[in-house]
Structure formats: C-alpha cells, structure tokens
Scaffold this active site. Structure first.
Site, PDB file in Angstrom:
ATOM      1  N   ARG A 263     -15.944  36.124  24.914  1.00 12.95           N
ATOM      2  CA  ARG A 263     -16.706  37.237  25.490  1.00 12.95           C
ATOM      3  C   ARG A 263     -15.792  38.409  25.775  1.00 12.95           C
ATOM      4  NH1 ARG A 263     -20.923  34.021  29.550  1.00 12.95           N
ATOM      5  NH2 ARG A 263     -21.473  32.453  27.965  1.00 12.95           N
ATOM      6  N   ARG A 278     -12.629  35.295  35.001  1.00 17.47           N
ATOM      7  CA  ARG A 278     -13.277  36.267  34.117  1.00 17.47           C
ATOM      8  C   ARG A 278     -12.369  36.445  32.923  1.00 17.47           C
ATOM      9  NH1 ARG A 278     -17.478  39.789  34.950  1.00 17.47           N
ATOM     10  NH2 ARG A 278     -17.317  41.787  33.903  1.00 17.47           N
ATOM     11  N   GLU A 350     -21.023  32.504  40.650  1.00 17.43           N
ATOM     12  CA  GLU A 350     -21.800  31.894  39.575  1.00 17.43           C
ATOM     13  C   GLU A 350     -20.962  30.983  38.677  1.00 17.43           C
ATOM     14  OE1 GLU A 350     -23.663  34.712  36.936  1.00 17.43           O
ATOM     15  OE2 GLU A 350     -24.060  33.144  35.470  1.00 17.43           O
ATOM     16  N   SER A 353     -25.828  28.782  34.688  1.00 18.33           N
ATOM     17  CA  SER A 353     -27.025  29.568  34.481  1.00 18.33           C
ATOM     18  C   SER A 353     -27.995  28.686  33.705  1.00 18.33           C
ATOM     19  CB  SER A 353     -26.653  30.813  33.683  1.00 18.33           C
ATOM     20  OG  SER A 353     -27.759  31.651  33.596  1.00 18.33           O
ATOM     21  N   ARG A 393     -13.978  28.238  35.056  1.00 13.79           N
ATOM     22  CA  ARG A 393     -14.492  28.578  36.391  1.00 13.79           C
ATOM     23  C   ARG A 393     -14.444  27.377  37.327  1.00 13.79           C
ATOM     24  NH1 ARG A 393     -19.047  33.378  36.124  1.00 13.79           N
ATOM     25  NH2 ARG A 393     -17.530  34.856  35.265  1.00 13.79           N
TER      26      ARG A 393
END
Length: 425
Positions: A263, A278, A350, A353, A393
């Site tokens: 990403r 991130r 987060e 999801s 994460r």
RNA sequence: GCUGAGGUAGUCUAGCGGUAGGGCGCAGGCCUGGAAAGCCUGUGGUGCGAAAGUGCCUCGGGGGUUCAAUUCCCCCCCUCAGCGCCA
C-alpha cells in the site's frame, strides 16, 4: 456496483440510502441513470429491428440467388442499413458508458444498523474486551524497542527502499510467522481453506473488487504492464471466481487468504506509526467468504467472532466499532472494525476490518449461484471479507502491551508452540 | 525471447463465405413399483410482451472487406508444446 435491474425497480431505496450517507449530490445521478436506461432500451428496440431486417434480407438474397432471381432491389435496400445501424450503435455506446460510470460510482445499499455519522469520530463502539494493564515504567515505542533488541532495521530499509519499509530480524521474524500460523490454524478449524494468491492482478480484476479512488491513493502499479500489486488478498480472491456460476452445494465457500500486502499509504506519519504500524508492505491473513445472499448477515457476525477469538486468544485488549456512514466507503453494506489497545497512544487503533459487501462486488465480477430448484434462475452471490491478522500491526500491539521493564517482551501463550516454546522475546 | 499449434456456450469437439452441428456433464419431462437404460426438451447475455411467445447479440478481443464473416484480410491478447534464459 448495484444491479441496474435493482436501481430500475427500487430507485427510492437507492435515493434514501444516498440521503442517509449525506451524499445528496448523487441523487440526481439516479434520475439521470434511469432516463439513460430507458433511452438505452428504446434504442435497443430500434437497433434490433434494423438488424432483424438486415438478417432477413441476407437470407432472402441467398434464397433468390439460388433460385436464379434478380436481387438488385434487395441489394439496394440492404446497402442503406449498415449506416443506420452504426448510428444507433454509436449512441448506444455513449449511453452505456454513462450508465456504467454511474453504476461504478453509486455506493452499496447500507444495512439498517449502520449508524449515521460524518467521519470516523462518529463510529459507534459496541463492545470492549480485556483491561489495559498499568505499568510502573516508561514504555518504549515499538520501533525503538525493536531496534534496541536488534529485531528490526528501519534505517537501512529506508536507504534501499524508502520510508515505510523495514527489515524484520531475529525473534520478530519468528513472531511474524507464528502469528500467521496461529491465524491459519484457527481458521482451518472453522472450515476455511488456506489460499496463497497471486500478488499482482490486472486492472479489470481490480475494478471488480475495490473502490476506484483507491487506485490513486493505495495501489502500486507495475510500470509497463497491466499489473497492480495487491493491497490485500481480498482482491485476488474476490476476483478469483469472476464470471463463474456456483452450485448451491458449494456455498458458503470460506477461504483464508495469506499474502504480502502493498500500500502506498500517502498520509501522516508520527512516532508511533513510524515503525511497523503504517507501512508499505506487510503480511496479512484474511477471511473471505462467498455465500448465498440469505446467509451473508449470519456469516458477517461469524467473521467478526473469528477475528475476536484471535485477539482475545492473544490476550490483547480491544474494542469493536460499528463503522458509520461517513467512514464506511462505497463497497461495504456494513463494516465492523476491531481496534486494539495501544498503551503508548492511550488509544484503541484499527487492526481488523470486517465487511459484508453483499452483492456489490459480485455484480461487478459477475459471480452468481444457480438456484437448485429453478435451474434457469441465477442470482448474484454475496461476498464478505475480514482481516484475521495483519502481522505488523499486531506485532506493534504485542511489543507495547507485553513489554517488560527490562526491554523483553512476553510471548502470548497461544503463540509459544510456534516459537520453540519460548516465553519471552 | 524464438518457433510451432491452438482459443467455438459448463466442458470436449466439428464446421473454414449463406440460420453454429455433435458428444459428455447438468436440469426438467416421458417411461418404471422404484431405478438404470432409452427417448424428448432445455443449457451464455439481453430487449419487447400480462402471458403464450418473439427478436437481437455471442465462435479470445478490436478493426476491415461483403447484402451476408466462425469462415477472407490486418492488429492485439491469452493458452499449450518445444527451444532459450532464469531462482
């Protein structure tokens, strides 16, 4: 995208949904879409009539020639037809482009339980698990801790690849692999088949599974090829059954995707997001389900329960939020996030999801199920996806939540069998 | 990358200027006490129609020639085999 037949028969539902999303600008799209759709069908009748005539003349000419008759009048009539047909086709093509563009941009119909809200600050917490522990020493940020213990090298990764990349080393490599096995083993017990997908897919496959504006913000394109690095295994797995028809007995199909995810992540970076939170590349185990429409809401809860089981098993405090209209995006009809406790930020962040996309992806991808009782009848299936574990994460969460005063880190008990039974990193 | 062979409905295969045929699979029907076999119908997309029906599109994709293209011409994509390169 929505099925044009649904929009045609229930425009009021589509409009009410856009109002709920506070997106009234698109209501005019629906009206224009319906006008274009009506014109398109009208035009099809005109064109089909012309083609019918052309086909009839061609047959007549053939028959007349065989009978040795004069065909000059027929040839004259036939000569004028192609131009007329082409004019209709040109208009039809423009109209269909417009219709397609509208359909690609009109969002999915939301579930009634999706809360209204302007952005992520108005997501609704529906559950908490675990209690954050208190410590009497200062927690190092996870990046620093990893560097100090020789578990990661961010500087050299930046040197060779740029910001947002990392070398993972030593114990963290084992922890990363352990998390993957932990997730896969738990999902296998629930009937999921593990899948390693291609890490690059082409544009048309991508358009079926994602929000178009994600192309600019998220996806890496391979220069010179029709190939994009996947941002999650959800994408190749969703596209896997493109243009296919399932038999009812083969559903629900539960797949556990595992892949690297790439990403671009253009946006803010800070001390606590810097290390592993991130990043441009990480590994993720993903739940993906193809199912009959009537089963998707039950399975949505099942996927959330599976993800929760993974996090409660790791002993990490978390909460579950119901994503509001302003934060949900165009594809999901309902989305839960799991946010895990990050002690250094004193906040839940987060990590999961979990979405029910209903038929939105299946319509674009043209994936259907054949009705067992009515052989001719086929309807679009539903697709769902949910993170199981995104390793980077979760590694950050473990480094913070399980950090000891001496700089070591306690390994969650469920992972130890995958790590030579070591108790501390 | 080179050479060759291919791409026809779910699948296999025929057709190579004049309505795309057959096998298998699958679904339904007839037959049967029940089944098998056999026979019949259906099998992709879309439009009009209340329905019965009826039309259009679809032979990897896009152009061209023709009254008419699966068939002839041009460009592109993909698959397979062999060779080359390669972890």
């Amino acid at each position: 995208m929505l099925d044009i037949r649904f929009v045609r028969s229930h425009p009021e539902i589509v409009k009410a949904d856009l109002l709920k999303r506070n997106d009234p600008g698109k209501i005019e799209w629906v009206d224009d879409l319906l006008r274009k759709d009506a014109r398109s069908r009208e035009l099809k009748v005109e064109t089909d009539t012309l083609r019918q005539r052309r086909n009839a003349i061609a047959r007549d000419i053939n028959a007349a020639k065989k009978a040795g008759l004069d065909v000059r009048d027929l040839l004259a009539e036939a000569a004028a037809l192609p131009q007329k047909i082409r004019a209709c086709d040109t208009e039809q093509e423009e109209i269909r482009d417009t219709i397609h563009n509208y359909l690609m941009r009109i969002p999915n119909i939301l579930h009634d339980s999706v809360p209204a809200g302007k952005d992520d600050s108005e997501n609704v917490e529906i559950k908490r698990f675990g209690t954050p522990r208190t410590v009497d020493f200062e927690l190092k940020n996870h990046g620093q801790l990893a560097v100090d213990n020789n578990w990661a090298d961010f500087e050299r990764a930046t040197k060779i690849s740029g910001a947002g990349f990392y070398f993972l080393k030593g114990s963290l490599v084992l922890l990363d692999l352990a998390l993957q096995r932990y997730a896969l083993d738990l999902l296998a017990k629930k009937g999921f088949i593990p899948v390693i997908p291609p890490y690059m897919i082409n544009r048309s496959s991508y358009e079926g599974v994602t929000d178009l504006k994600d192309f600019e913000n998220v996806m890496y394109k391979i220069d010179g090829d029709d190939a994009y690095l996947i941002a999650t295994s959800e994408h190749p797995i969703g596209a896997m059954y493109r243009d296919e028809i399932f038999e009812e007995k083969d559903l629900p199909l539960r797949l556990a995707g595992i892949s690297s995810c790439f990403r671009r992540e253009i946006g803010a970076h800070g001390l606590d997001t810097k290390g592993l939170f991130r990043v441009h590349q990480f590994t993720k185990v993903e739940q993906f389900v193809f199912c009959r429409p009537e089963d998707s809401w039950t399975i949505h809860e099942e996927l959330l329960a599976n993800a929760e089981e993974l996090f409660s098993g790791l002993g990490l405090p978390y909460r579950v939020v119901n994503i509001c209209t302003g934060d949900i995006g165009t594809v999901a009809a309902k989305k839960y996030d799991i946010e895990v406790w990050m002690p250094r930020e004193n906040a839940y962040k987060e990590v999961v999801s979990c979405s029910n996309c209903t038929s939105y992806q299946a319509v674009r991808l043209n994936i259907r199920v054949r009705d067992k009782k009515d052989f001719e009848s086929k309807q679009h299936i539903h697709t769902l996806n949910s993170t199981a574990i995104a390793t980077s994460r979760v590694i950050r969460a473990i480094l913070e939540n399980n950090q000891q005063s001496d700089g070591s880190v306690e390994v969650p008990e469920v992972l130890r069998i995958y790590m030579n039974n070591g108790k501390f990193l």
